[in-house]
Design an enzyme around this catalytic site. Structure first.
Site, mmCIF file in Angstrom:
data_model
loop_
_atom_site.group_PDB
_atom_site.id
_atom_site.type_symbol
_atom_site.label_atom_id
_atom_site.label_comp_id
_atom_site.label_asym_id
_atom_site.label_seq_id
_atom_site.Cartn_x
_atom_site.Cartn_y
_atom_site.Cartn_z
ATOM 1 N N CYS A 119 51.556 -38.773 -83.273
ATOM 2 C CA CYS A 119 51.995 -39.936 -84.037
ATOM 3 C C CYS A 119 53.444 -40.301 -83.710
ATOM 4 O O CYS A 119 54.286 -39.432 -83.529
ATOM 5 C CB CYS A 119 51.883 -39.657 -85.533
ATOM 6 S SG CYS A 119 50.198 -39.648 -86.157
ATOM 7 N N LYS A 164 66.337 -24.770 -89.945
ATOM 8 C CA LYS A 164 65.705 -25.567 -90.997
ATOM 9 C C LYS A 164 64.229 -25.198 -91.033
ATOM 10 O O LYS A 164 63.686 -24.652 -90.064
ATOM 11 C CB LYS A 164 65.883 -27.070 -90.745
ATOM 12 C CG LYS A 164 65.242 -27.574 -89.470
ATOM 13 C CD LYS A 164 65.463 -29.077 -89.312
ATOM 14 C CE LYS A 164 64.811 -29.589 -88.021
ATOM 15 N NZ LYS A 164 64.990 -31.040 -87.855
ATOM 16 N N SER A 166 60.558 -25.361 -90.487
ATOM 17 C CA SER A 166 59.712 -26.064 -89.521
ATOM 18 C C SER A 166 58.332 -25.425 -89.525
ATOM 19 O O SER A 166 58.180 -24.255 -89.165
ATOM 20 C CB SER A 166 60.311 -25.988 -88.113
ATOM 21 O OG SER A 166 59.368 -26.400 -87.135
#
Length: 419
Positions: A119, A164, A166
Site C-alpha cells: 500500500c 520505536k 515496529s
C-alpha cells in the site's frame, strides 16, 4: 477493471463469520522456511496469501492447497529450498515479503530480498529490520534496490532495543532469533495479537520464546525446528471493520468467530460513541441505539487503537453529532481517503497528522476511488450509510485483505455488487 456498486440506506442485520488474520498468516507462512513442513489451517482466501505462496514457491517450497468453502489449508514443504533471492516482481506487490529475510538468513546464512512494496501509505522504512539483523552478526548492504544479507556461521543472539515499536521488525527479529546461537532479548517489541500468534506457532514448532505479548521478548535459539500444524487466529481488523459497518448503517450484527479480548479496544471506542457492544459466545454483537456521539481517536501500537481501523472509524465519525479529532501516530500519509469522503459530503480538515471531522446529517453517494486497502473499505462503509448510489473504483486493494466482503455484507442486507 472491476468496481463496486453500492446502494446504501439499509441497516445491516444478521451475522458475519470472521476469516483468518492476514497479518498473522503471512509471517507464519514465512516461518515455514525454518522447518521442513508446516501445515496451516484457517488460511484466508486473499491475494496477499497468493503472493506469499508465489514467493515461497520461488524459493523452492512445495505447497499443497486444500480448499474449503470459507478457508484454505496449506501444507508447505520447504526441505528443498534452493533459491535465496526474493525478486522485485513478487516483492513489489506486498510489503510482507520482507519477512522471508530473517528465516532465509538464519537458516541458510544468506538472503537477497528486494525492497518491499504494498500500500502507498508512507515510507515504512526497513531500517529497524536491518539494524536488528546486524546486531545478530549479519553483514548487510543495500544494492540496486535489494537487501543483500549474509552471515559467517550462525547468527548470534543479542540484546537489542528497537528505537520505536515496529510490528514488521519485531516479526523479522523473532523469525531470525529462533535459530540463532544463544539467547536473544528484544526490548520495545510490538505486542500485537498477530505477533503472539506467530510466537505460538513457533513454539508448536519447538522454539523457546518467553515474554509473548509483552514489550520484552526472550528467545533461546535452537539448532532446528520441528514439523508442525497450526490454526491461524481470526482477523481483528476484519472484525472491527464489520463492527463499524453495523454502527454506520444503524444496524444490529453479530460478529462471529473472534475472541472478544482482541477486539475489546474497538468495542470500548464504539461504546464511547453510543453504540451498544456486548460480548457473545465466540464473538461480539453490535447494535445501533439511536445516537452517535463524536469521539476523539489516536492510533497507537497495540493495545492502542489500530491504524488499520482509523479510516473506518473516520467514516463513522462523519455522521456523528459534533466534532472529533483523529490523530494518526503510526504512518504518515494515511489520510488519503479524506478527499474521497469529502466528495460524499463529509466535513473533514487535515492538519498534519490530525484530521478534524465535523459530523454531518447524511453522506451522499458519489463516484470515488480507493487509494489503499483500508481506505477502500472506509469508502464502502460510507456508501452503505447513504440513501443513494456509490461507485467505488480500484477495488483490487480490497482482495488483498478482505475475503468475500460483498457476500458477507449482502448476507446482512447490503445492496453491493462487483461489476
Amino acid at each position: 477493471m472491476h468496481k463496486l456498486i453500492i446502494h446504501g440506506g439499509t441497516p445491516l442485520k444478521g451475522s458475519i463469520n470472521i476469516s483468518g488474520a492476514k497479518n498473522a498468516v503471512l509471517p507464519i507462512m514465512a516461518a515455514s522456511i525454518l522447518t521442513d513442513k508446516l501445515h496451516i489451517t484457517n488460511v484466508p482466501k486473499l491475494t496477499d496469501v497468493s503472493t506469499m505462496k508465489d514467493l515461497l514457491r520461488s524459493h523452492g517450497a512445495d505447497i499443497e492447497i486444500i480448499e474449503h468453502q470459507d478457508e484454505f489449508e496449506l501444507i508447505i514443504d520447504t526441505k528443498n529450498i534452493n533459491n535465496f533471492t526474493a525478486d522485485y516482481e513478487i516483492v513489489r506487490k506486498m510489503r510482507a515479503s520482507i519477512w522471508v529475510l530473517g528465516p532465509l538468513l538464519t537458516k541458510y546464512g544468506k538472503a537477497k530480498v528486494s525492497l518491499p512494496g504494498g500500500c502507498a501509505i508512507g515510507a515504512r522504512q526497513v531500517d529497524l529490520h536491518i539494524a536488528v539483523l546486524k546486531a545478530m552478526g549479519a553483514e548487510i548492504e543495500i544494492e540496486d534496490g535489494y537487501i543483500n544479507a549474509s552471515s559467517k556461521g550462525r547468527l548470534k543472539g543479542p540484546h537489542f532495543v528497537f528505537d520505536k515499536v515496529s510490528v514488521g521488525a519485531t516479526i523479522n527479529a523473532i523469525l531470525a532469533a529462533v535459530l540463532a546461537e544463544g539467547e536473544t532479548v528484544l526490548f520495545n517489541c510490538g505486542r500485537e495479537p498477530e505477533i503472539v500468534d506467530l510466537c505460538n506457532c513457533l513454539i508448536t514448532m519447538g522454539a523457546d520464546i518467553a515474554g509473548i505479548g509483552t514489550s520484552e521478548i526472550t528467545i533461546k535459539g535452537k539448532d532446528s525446528l520441528n514439523k508442525a500444524s497450526y490454526k491461524v487466529l481470526s482477523d481483528r481488523i476484519e472484525a472491527g471493520t464489520y463492527m463499524f459497518a453495523a454502527a454506520i448503517t444503524k444496524g444490529d450484527v453479530k460478529i462471529c468467530g473472534i475472541d472478544y479480548h482482541i477486539v475489546e479496544n474497538i468495542a470500548l471506542k464504539l461504546i464511547e460513541t453510543g453504540i451498544k457492544v456486548v460480548p457473545i459466545n465466540n464473538g461480539v454483537q453490535v447494535t445501533y441505539e439511536g445516537k452517535l456521539n463524536s469521539v476523539d481517536l489516536e492510533t497507537n501500537p497495540y493495545p492502542g487503537f489500530a491504524t488499520d481501523l482509523q479510516a473506518q472509524f473516520m467514516s463513522l465519525m462523519t455522521l456523528s453529532s459534533g466534532v472529533s479529532m483523529i490523530t494518526e501516530n503510526i504512518f504518515e500519509n494515511r489520510f488519503m481517503h479524506v478527499p474521497e469522503l469529502c466528495r460524499m459530503g463529509a466535513d473533514i480538515v487535515v492538519r498534519g497528522n490530525k484530521a478534524v471531522v465535523r459530523g454531518v446529517e447524511m453522506l451522499k453517494g458519489a463516484e470515488v476511488m480507493a487509494s489503499d486497502l483500508r481506505a477502500s473499505v472506509s469508502l464502502i462503509l460510507a456508501g452503505l450509510s447513504t440513501n443513494s448510489k456509490t461507485v467505488l473504483h480500484r477495488i483490487y486493494h480490497l482482495d488483498r485483505g478482505f475475503q468475500d466482503l460483498e457476500k458477507k455484507l449482502s448476507n446482512c442486507g447490503a445492496d453491493i455488487k462487483r461489476v
